[in-house]
Design a protein around this motif. Structure first.
Motif, mmCIF file in Angstrom:
data_model
loop_
_atom_site.group_PDB
_atom_site.id
_atom_site.type_symbol
_atom_site.label_atom_id
_atom_site.label_comp_id
_atom_site.label_asym_id
_atom_site.label_seq_id
_atom_site.Cartn_x
_atom_site.Cartn_y
_atom_site.Cartn_z
ATOM 1 N N LEU A 471 0.826 -1.200 0.000
ATOM 2 C CA LEU A 471 0.000 0.000 0.000
ATOM 3 C C LEU A 471 0.866 1.257 0.000
ATOM 4 C CD1 LEU A 471 -2.389 -1.228 2.819
ATOM 5 C CD2 LEU A 471 -2.948 -1.175 0.393
ATOM 6 N N THR A 676 -4.140 0.642 -2.827
ATOM 7 C CA THR A 676 -4.616 1.623 -1.844
ATOM 8 C C THR A 676 -6.024 2.099 -2.194
ATOM 9 O OG1 THR A 676 -2.305 2.338 -1.704
ATOM 10 C CG2 THR A 676 -3.927 3.709 -0.601
ATOM 11 N N ARG A 679 -8.390 -0.735 -1.384
ATOM 12 C CA ARG A 679 -8.429 -0.898 0.079
ATOM 13 C C ARG A 679 -9.329 0.179 0.674
ATOM 14 N NH1 ARG A 679 -4.709 1.033 4.148
ATOM 15 N NH2 ARG A 679 -4.772 2.920 2.853
#
Length: 693
Positions: A471, A676, A679
């Motif tokens: 990430l 990212t 997520r």
């Protein structure tokens, strides 16, 4: 240094008598059909004319095998896989080969093909005499059959001028499902000119037009004297129906192969069990079209699974098939194949059915015995003698494998990639995803929405948030790519318009699968895309003078993805046209999971802006517009998309070659951004759902 320089031919490992019988059994799991002259193909009118049928004896075998497989339902898949790997008699073969031979792109598929090549005369006499051949590899990803064949030819048929074509579900087409597709492109990426994904660029062999395009490409290179087909479909949710699920694909593989093959050619295709009418009929068909048909289970094929290979030698030619082609085409990739039997049961001789029963019983018995033995060993894990025997057998099998097949290294110059694949070390973007037991996975489907939410939240914590290496963990990840002097050549890829994103080469797969699982629940989707659930505009300036902000909409699944994507391109292009030189644009909520969008961002960063910043908040910063004339590239892309929109059947899938975008720092930065991005989406969606469930 060439690999041969330090190679010493290993001596045969002479095992003691305790293991000799077991060794013979492991290396000789074979069955050969015995053709009877009174066997006749049914009249054309009877093909696909009767409903599916069953053979009583085969049904008994199927029930027996499914009973043994059902005993595994409550075993944790990770623990069980680890246990069976330790007990695999051929478990050391790959390790030993890597140490002594170091083949190109060594996988289990590599060893399985090499066994088939050495056990049967798969290279036709014509190829040896004329010193040339073409091979066609269907459902081939990631490509180890090809590197294995190359190794075999270099050691045994050096004089043959060999060309090859391969097909598989296209890992660069985001509409393909990851459960049916091998996304590993380490070999394909470098040999893309040899791969054919059909007229729609999906690589779907179950489409007739795609099949014909692949056949034309293979035949254009010369006589096709070998076809392999290694296709399968993920059956983890239906372990008791593997043959039925995969049978339509096997039909398409075989019908494609029979049209492509030249007379006297060889066909090798993967099968599972032999219990269903579809497999019985297909095997009856190929027995008429080849001089010899064998069923073989390589020693390096997992003993506890149903996988076997049909090795069909000396093809009698496609002329005898031509009158049946319209009928075969009618069932190709259609519902007809599932609703009707290829041949009526009464048209298949009893003598053939007896051989099918004999073959099915032989391989079924092996599998049941292995499952039983593995269960017993699992329950007796403290029995040291049991593990000691397995260790000895693994060593013996690895030595025997190298000795029996006379394996030696080849020089890097003889490899397809000239040694390049040995150096590559890519991150595994698609690790084994399934967790828990079959029973636990089935229970998920029966959970309440609250239980499903808790389950998804725990997966997010365990698999995604616990892995910070994938990430963006800084406010902005800056990258410099701008180079106004480098010539950028647009290369359009066209294909089937993308209805929705099912897979991506630009993301860590478990994150994307979690995102898909959340949206798979209609009730969750309604909450997420309700008016209360819209994305909030991010007003951060990241310490910069932001001259313009562009907030792109969420894809709400109410339209086709390709329509949404091209609409976003126009919004981006319009914003950039309003910018003045030296200004900075902040783009929010841009999705970069597709090759189309990634190619657009690549063009922008390479030709327009001083640098690009990937943030941890679903935003990219395009800093300091340097060259407004470079927008001509994007206008060309937009115009090409509009042109395809008029056609309607195809769309622009990419505007650059994958070899341009899918490498280096740029590629890695896109992956970090997408990890990212998705997520954040998962966190945002699960938080919203929490308020309503």
């Amino acid at each position: 240094m060439f690999k041969n320089d330090s190679y010493m031919c290993p001596q045969r490992f002479f095992s003691n008598d305790d293991f000799q019988d077991e060794l013979n059994n492991l290396f000789n799991k074979k069955f050969q059909f015995r053709f009877h002259n009174d066997w006749k193909l049914p009249e054309k009118e009877s093909w696909f004319s009767t409903p599916p049928w069953k053979v009583k004896q085969l049904e008994i075998l199927k029930n027996r095998l499914n009973f043994h497989k059902s005993q595994l339902n409550d075993f944790n898949i990770e623990e069980w896989s680890s246990h069976t790997r330790r007990r695999n008699p051929a478990g050391e073969v790959c390790w030993r080969l890597r140490c002594l031979i170091n083949p190109e792109f060594l996988t289990q598929a590599w060893t399985k093909f090499y066994e088939c090549a050495c056990t049967y005369r798969i290279i036709p006499a014509e190829a040896t005499l004329e010193r040339k051949m073409v091979s066609l590899h269907l459902c081939e990803a990631p490509g180890a059959f090809i590197t294995s064949l190359n190794h075999y030819l270099k050691l045994n048929h050096q004089n043959i001028d060999w060309k090859w074509v391969a097909n598989t579900l296209n890992p660069y087409y985001e509409g393909n499902s990851p459960s049916n597709m091998i996304s590993d492109d380490r070999f394909m990426f470098h040999t893309l000119n040899n791969w054919d994904f059909g007229v729609d660029n999906t690589g779907n062999l179950m489409d007739w037009e795609n099949s014909q395009a692949i056949i034309r490409k293979a035949k254009s290179l010369g006589k096709v004297l070998l076809v392999t087909a290694d296709g399968s479909i993920d059956c983890l949710q239906k372990p008791d129906a593997q043959e039925e699920v995969t049978s339509p694909l096997h039909y398409c593989e075989i019908i494609t192969a029979l049209q492509a093959l030249s007379t006297d050619g060889t066909l090798i295709f993967k099968l599972f069990t032999l219990f269903e009418h579809s497999t019985v009929s297909l095997l009856y068909l190929v027995n008429h079209l080849f001089s010899e048909v064998n069923i073989y289970k390589p020693v390096t094929s997992r003993q506890g699974n149903s996988e076997v290979y049909a090795i069909c030698l000396k093809y009698k030619g496609s002329a005898s098939l031509e009158e049946f082609l319209p009928t075969l085409k009618s069932a190709y990739g259609s519902e007809q194949y599932g609703n009707l039997a290829l041949f009526p049961l009464e048209a298949i001789p009893e003598t053939f059915l007896k051989q099918i029963e004999e073959c099915a019983c032989y391989f079924c018995s092996i599998q049941c015995q292995v499952i039983n033995n593995n269960i017993q060993a699992y329950l007796m894990q403290k029995n040291i003698a049991l593990h000691s025997d397995i260790k000895k057998i693994r060593g013996i099998v690895a030595s025997e494998f190298i000795w029996q097949y006379d394996l030696k290294p080849i020089d890097y110059e003889q490899e397809i990639m000239k040694g390049a694949l040995h150096e590559e070390n890519k991150i595994n973007m698609n690790p084994r995803y399934h967790r828990g037991s079959y029973t636990e996975r089935q229970l998920y489907t029966k959970m309440s929405l609250r239980e499903k939410l808790n389950n998804l939240n725990s997966f997010l914590q365990a698999e995604v948030l616990s892995n910070p290496m994938i990430l963006i963990n800084e406010p902005v990840k800056w990258m410099y790519f701008y180079n106004e002097y480098t010539e950028l050549k647009l290369h359009f890829t066209y294909g089937c318009p993308l209805e929705k994103i099912n897979s991506s080469k630009f993301i860590f797969v478990p994150i994307f699968k979690l995102y898909q699982q959340i949206l798979a629940e209609e009730e969750f989707k309604e909450i997420i895309f309700s008016k209360d659930g819209k994305s909030i505009d991010n007003n951060r300036d990241y310490g910069l003078e932001i001259n313009m902000r562009l907030l792109l909409p969420d894809f709400e699944h109410s339209e086709s993805y390709h329509v949404f994507e091209k609409r976003c391109l126009k919004m981006l292009l319009q914003s950039m046209q309003k910018l003045s030189q030296g200004q900075t644009l902040l783009v929010q909520n841009i999705n970069m999971a597709t090759h189309f969008n990634v190619s657009v961002i690549y063009i922008i960063t390479k030709k327009c802006f001083e640098k690009i910043g990937f943030t941890s908040e679903n935003t990219i910063i395009l800093k300091n517009l340097k060259n407004k004339s470079a927008l001509n590239y994007l206008e060309l892309v937009d115009a090409e998309c509009d042109k395809m929109k008029i056609d309607g059947t195809k769309d622009v899938l990419n505007s650059l070659k994958v070899q341009t975008t899918n490498v280096g720092d740029f590629y890695n930065s896109i992956i970090f951004y997408n990890n990212t991005f998705y997520r954040n989406k998962c966190l945002e969606y699960l938080t919203k759902i929490e308020k309503f469930v």
